[in-house]
Motif scaffolding. Structure first.
Motif, PDB file in Angstrom:
ATOM      1  N   HIS A 133      -6.575  10.094  35.729  1.00  0.00           N
ATOM      2  CA  HIS A 133      -5.154  10.063  35.409  1.00  0.00           C
ATOM      3  C   HIS A 133      -4.945  10.379  33.918  1.00  0.00           C
ATOM      4  O   HIS A 133      -5.549   9.751  33.058  1.00  0.00           O
ATOM      5  CB  HIS A 133      -4.606   8.679  35.738  1.00  0.00           C
ATOM      6  N   CYS A 134      -4.100  11.377  33.627  1.00  0.00           N
ATOM      7  CA  CYS A 134      -3.849  11.780  32.236  1.00  0.00           C
ATOM      8  C   CYS A 134      -2.632  11.044  31.699  1.00  0.00           C
ATOM      9  O   CYS A 134      -1.619  10.944  32.385  1.00  0.00           O
ATOM     10  CB  CYS A 134      -3.562  13.275  32.152  1.00  0.00           C
ATOM     11  N   ARG A 135      -2.745  10.587  30.460  1.00  0.00           N
ATOM     12  CA  ARG A 135      -1.591   9.959  29.821  1.00  0.00           C
ATOM     13  C   ARG A 135      -0.726  11.041  29.181  1.00  0.00           C
ATOM     14  O   ARG A 135      -0.555  11.087  27.960  1.00  0.00           O
ATOM     15  CB  ARG A 135      -2.073   8.957  28.760  1.00  0.00           C
ATOM     16  N   CYS A 136      -0.208  11.937  29.988  1.00  0.00           N
ATOM     17  CA  CYS A 136       0.696  12.980  29.495  1.00  0.00           C
ATOM     18  C   CYS A 136       1.407  13.584  30.678  1.00  0.00           C
ATOM     19  O   CYS A 136       1.115  13.255  31.827  1.00  0.00           O
ATOM     20  CB  CYS A 136      -0.072  14.058  28.726  1.00  0.00           C
ATOM     21  N   ARG A 137       2.365  14.474  30.404  1.00  0.00           N
ATOM     22  CA  ARG A 137       3.098  15.161  31.455  1.00  0.00           C
ATOM     23  C   ARG A 137       2.409  16.472  31.811  1.00  0.00           C
ATOM     24  O   ARG A 137       1.677  17.037  30.998  1.00  0.00           O
ATOM     25  CB  ARG A 137       4.538  15.456  30.982  1.00  0.00           C
ATOM     26  N   ALA A 138       2.702  16.967  33.000  1.00  0.00           N
ATOM     27  CA  ALA A 138       2.157  18.257  33.426  1.00  0.00           C
ATOM     28  C   ALA A 138       2.514  19.353  32.429  1.00  0.00           C
ATOM     29  O   ALA A 138       1.717  20.260  32.170  1.00  0.00           O
ATOM     30  CB  ALA A 138       2.692  18.613  34.812  1.00  0.00           C
ATOM     31  N   ALA A 139       3.715  19.257  31.844  1.00  0.00           N
ATOM     32  CA  ALA A 139       4.154  20.292  30.900  1.00  0.00           C
ATOM     33  C   ALA A 139       3.222  20.359  29.685  1.00  0.00           C
ATOM     34  O   ALA A 139       2.959  21.445  29.154  1.00  0.00           O
ATOM     35  CB  ALA A 139       5.587  20.024  30.458  1.00  0.00           C
ATOM     36  N   ASP A 140       2.674  19.203  29.258  1.00  0.00           N
ATOM     37  CA  ASP A 140       1.736  19.198  28.118  1.00  0.00           C
ATOM     38  C   ASP A 140       0.448  19.934  28.489  1.00  0.00           C
ATOM     39  O   ASP A 140      -0.114  20.685  27.689  1.00  0.00           O
ATOM     40  CB  ASP A 140       1.379  17.761  27.708  1.00  0.00           C
ATOM     41  N   ILE A 141      -0.022  19.679  29.719  1.00  0.00           N
ATOM     42  CA  ILE A 141      -1.255  20.340  30.168  1.00  0.00           C
ATOM     43  C   ILE A 141      -1.010  21.852  30.278  1.00  0.00           C
ATOM     44  O   ILE A 141      -1.830  22.655  29.837  1.00  0.00           O
ATOM     45  CB  ILE A 141      -1.698  19.797  31.551  1.00  0.00           C
ATOM     46  N   LEU A 142       0.141  22.211  30.851  1.00  0.00           N
ATOM     47  CA  LEU A 142       0.464  23.638  30.987  1.00  0.00           C
ATOM     48  C   LEU A 142       0.429  24.327  29.623  1.00  0.00           C
ATOM     49  O   LEU A 142      -0.137  25.416  29.486  1.00  0.00           O
ATOM     50  CB  LEU A 142       1.842  23.806  31.634  1.00  0.00           C
ATOM     51  N   GLU A 143       1.008  23.702  28.619  1.00  0.00           N
ATOM     52  CA  GLU A 143       1.022  24.315  27.280  1.00  0.00           C
ATOM     53  C   GLU A 143      -0.405  24.496  26.758  1.00  0.00           C
ATOM     54  O   GLU A 143      -0.738  25.529  26.178  1.00  0.00           O
ATOM     55  CB  GLU A 143       1.837  23.456  26.296  1.00  0.00           C
ATOM     56  N   ALA A 144      -1.241  23.486  26.956  1.00  0.00           N
ATOM     57  CA  ALA A 144      -2.632  23.566  26.481  1.00  0.00           C
ATOM     58  C   ALA A 144      -3.381  24.684  27.205  1.00  0.00           C
ATOM     59  O   ALA A 144      -4.134  25.445  26.589  1.00  0.00           O
ATOM     60  CB  ALA A 144      -3.340  22.233  26.693  1.00  0.00           C
ATOM     61  N   VAL A 145      -3.173  24.785  28.515  1.00  0.00           N
ATOM     62  CA  VAL A 145      -3.878  25.791  29.314  1.00  0.00           C
ATOM     63  C   VAL A 145      -3.416  27.197  28.911  1.00  0.00           C
ATOM     64  O   VAL A 145      -4.226  28.112  28.742  1.00  0.00           O
ATOM     65  CB  VAL A 145      -3.632  25.549  30.828  1.00  0.00           C
ATOM     66  N   THR A 146      -2.104  27.353  28.736  1.00  0.00           N
ATOM     67  CA  THR A 146      -1.551  28.660  28.374  1.00  0.00           C
ATOM     68  C   THR A 146      -2.084  29.114  27.014  1.00  0.00           C
ATOM     69  O   THR A 146      -2.415  30.285  26.830  1.00  0.00           O
ATOM     70  CB  THR A 146      -0.015  28.597  28.353  1.00  0.00           C
ATOM     71  N   ALA A 147      -2.187  28.172  26.056  1.00  0.00           N
ATOM     72  CA  ALA A 147      -2.694  28.514  24.723  1.00  0.00           C
ATOM     73  C   ALA A 147      -4.138  29.014  24.800  1.00  0.00           C
ATOM     74  O   ALA A 147      -4.573  29.783  23.949  1.00  0.00           O
ATOM     75  CB  ALA A 147      -2.596  27.297  23.807  1.00  0.00           C
ATOM     76  N   LEU A 148      -4.875  28.587  25.825  1.00  0.00           N
ATOM     77  CA  LEU A 148      -6.276  29.014  25.983  1.00  0.00           C
ATOM     78  C   LEU A 148      -6.399  30.197  26.947  1.00  0.00           C
ATOM     79  O   LEU A 148      -7.494  30.530  27.393  1.00  0.00           O
ATOM     80  CB  LEU A 148      -7.118  27.838  26.498  1.00  0.00           C
ATOM     81  N   GLU A 149      -5.257  30.825  27.257  1.00  0.00           N
ATOM     82  CA  GLU A 149      -5.206  31.975  28.166  1.00  0.00           C
ATOM     83  C   GLU A 149      -5.769  31.646  29.547  1.00  0.00           C
ATOM     84  O   GLU A 149      -6.393  32.469  30.209  1.00  0.00           O
ATOM     85  CB  GLU A 149      -5.921  33.189  27.565  1.00  0.00           C
ATOM     86  N   GLY A 150      -5.534  30.419  29.965  1.00  0.00           N
ATOM     87  CA  GLY A 150      -5.962  29.989  31.293  1.00  0.00           C
ATOM     88  C   GLY A 150      -4.842  30.127  32.307  1.00  0.00           C
ATOM     89  O   GLY A 150      -3.773  30.662  32.009  1.00  0.00           O
ATOM     90  N   VAL A 151      -5.107  29.658  33.514  1.00  0.00           N
ATOM     91  CA  VAL A 151      -4.129  29.686  34.606  1.00  0.00           C
ATOM     92  C   VAL A 151      -3.882  28.253  35.057  1.00  0.00           C
ATOM     93  O   VAL A 151      -4.829  27.488  35.260  1.00  0.00           O
ATOM     94  CB  VAL A 151      -4.649  30.546  35.785  1.00  0.00           C
ATOM     95  N   PHE A 152      -2.612  27.903  35.205  1.00  0.00           N
ATOM     96  CA  PHE A 152      -2.208  26.543  35.568  1.00  0.00           C
ATOM     97  C   PHE A 152      -1.362  26.599  36.834  1.00  0.00           C
ATOM     98  O   PHE A 152      -0.444  27.417  36.928  1.00  0.00           O
ATOM     99  CB  PHE A 152      -1.391  25.974  34.407  1.00  0.00           C
TER     100      PHE A 152
END
Ligand SMILES: [Zn+2]
Ligand SMILES: [Zn+2]
Length: 396
Positions: A133-152
């Motif tokens: 369980h992550c102590r953050c929102r999905a939107a935070d993860i999406l931003e991190a993934v996008t910055a690394l040129e990943g797919v979410f």
């Protein structure tokens, strides 16, 4: 363009040195064992493993690269022993407006995966275990993934238990901004839904649907999978297919008939009655009065469908209902081995062998079942409340 087969949601039970990764997954399911199964028995061309950001798995990954077993590709992803392409990913759980939801994140390079692994360590209590369980929102993860040129993308998006549209939200705008929504290329259907069901929910017309196994053991790999049209197998081509760019696309989804899924219908855990549709979401059992039904996908989708118009989705590929071969009556381990000895992999048996070859190899009784399976002449009993439905071959 080539037609390639891929399953993008596979879990690992242990690292090579025996450390637990995903508690609910089988012990023998290490990175190498999963890649071998996907390549040799299943015959997949691409496979996504969603526990790859855990440090013990990262260590296994680096060891396989050093040993020359995995090769990092220029287009992203890793080639295993000259064949199967492995996409490294993570499944994460976030807390959304109404409840927890699962997402998948995939990364093109070892470097990006390591970055994300370090980032994830700040959000979870035990980074060595997967799907924490992550102590953050999905939107935070999406931003991190996008910055690394990943797919979410949302995992098993319509499953009442920890799917974005199950417990998480009623509407994407509750979790993401418009700009963020545009960065999400796809949604995973999950075992208890299919394209026809998901397309009843408003606002999903622009998302590609993926049908993946969510395997927690070796035999479950590729119980659902996708056919893709790609110029070659690598991360960037896969991403282009999800975004439907330059002719790359998901050409077909293969998966369980949702009526067979464990969580298709709402059901009572006490008296085991399957509730009438639409059942109240987490409501009481009408028969025995137990406080809470185990909610079903069908009832959840019925509710969401009332929020607006059915989306227009002219580009949807077919969703082909298949049961995993192990579900078919008459296919024990011995018969399965005989078929694999003859056809090499499950994908060859399912997609490349002719009817005549199957008849010759399987014997009349088993061939009848296998060919009925190919034609879709299979009957089923509904699943619900954590029980799979059952299949039976029609006798005509
Ligand atoms: Zn999940
Ligand atoms: Zn999962």
């Amino acid at each position: 363009m080539h037609t390639l087969y891929g399953d993008f949601h596979v879990h690992l039970g242990r690292s090579a040195d025996g450390r637990p990764i995903k508690i609910t997954a089988a012990r023998g399911l290490t990175l190498e064992a999963a890649l071998r199964e996907g390549q040799q028995r299943k015959g997949l061309d691409l496979m996504g493993i969603v526990d790859a950001a855990c440090p013990p798995v990262l260590a296994d990954l680096e060891r396989l690269i050093e040993a020359g077993e995995l090769e990092e590709l220029a287009g992203g992803g890793f080639r295993f022993r000259g064949g199967l392409v492995f996409l490294a990913g993570a499944e994460v759980e976030t807390e959304e407006l109404r409840g927890p939801a699962h997402f998948l994140a995939f990364f093109p390079t070892l470097e990006a995966l390591k970055h994300f692994s370090r980032r994830l360590a700040g959000w979870v209590t035990n980074p060595n275990l997967s799907s924490q369980h992550c102590r953050c929102r999905a939107a935070d993860i999406l931003e991190a993934v996008t910055a690394l040129e990943g797919v979410f993308l949302p995992a098993h998006a319509f499953t009442p238990h920890k799917g974005l549209f199950g417990q998480g939200v009623d509407d994407l705008a509750e979790a993401f901004t418009d700009r963020q929504i545009a960065q999400i290329p796809a949604m995973e259907l999950g075992l208890s839904s299919d394209t026809a069901l998901a397309d009843r929910i408003p606002g999903l017309g622009s998302f590609t649907f993926l049908s993946n196994s969510d395997a927690h053991s070796l035999p479950k790999i590729a119980r659902e999978y996708n056919a893709l049209e790609l110029a070659e197998a690598n991360f960037r081509e896969w991403e282009m297919a999800l975004r439907r760019r330059e002719g790359r696309r998901v050409a077909a989804n293969y998966g369980l008939d949702p009526r067979l899924g464990k969580y298709h219908r709402s059901a009572c855990a006490l008296c085991e009655t399957i509730a009438e549709v639409p059942a109240p979401f987490f409501g009481p059992c009408a028969r025995c009065g137990a406080a809470q039904l185990t909610p079903g996908v069908l009832d959840r989708i019925e509710l969401l469908a009332q929020h607006g118009d059915r989306p227009l989705c002219p580009n949807r590929p077919p969703y082909i209902h298949q049961v995993p071969l192990e579900f078919l009556p008459g296919i024990g381990p011995k018969a399965m081995q005989r078929l694999l000895d003859r056809f090499g992999t499950e994908m060859n048996l399912l997609h490349r062998a002719t009817d005549e070859e199957i008849a010759a190899a399987a014997g009349p009784k088993l061939a009848k079942i296998l060919l009925a399976h190919r034609r879709g002449d299979i009957d089923w009993v509904h699943g619900g409340g954590g029980r799979f439905g059952r299949v039976a071959v029609r006798n005509d």
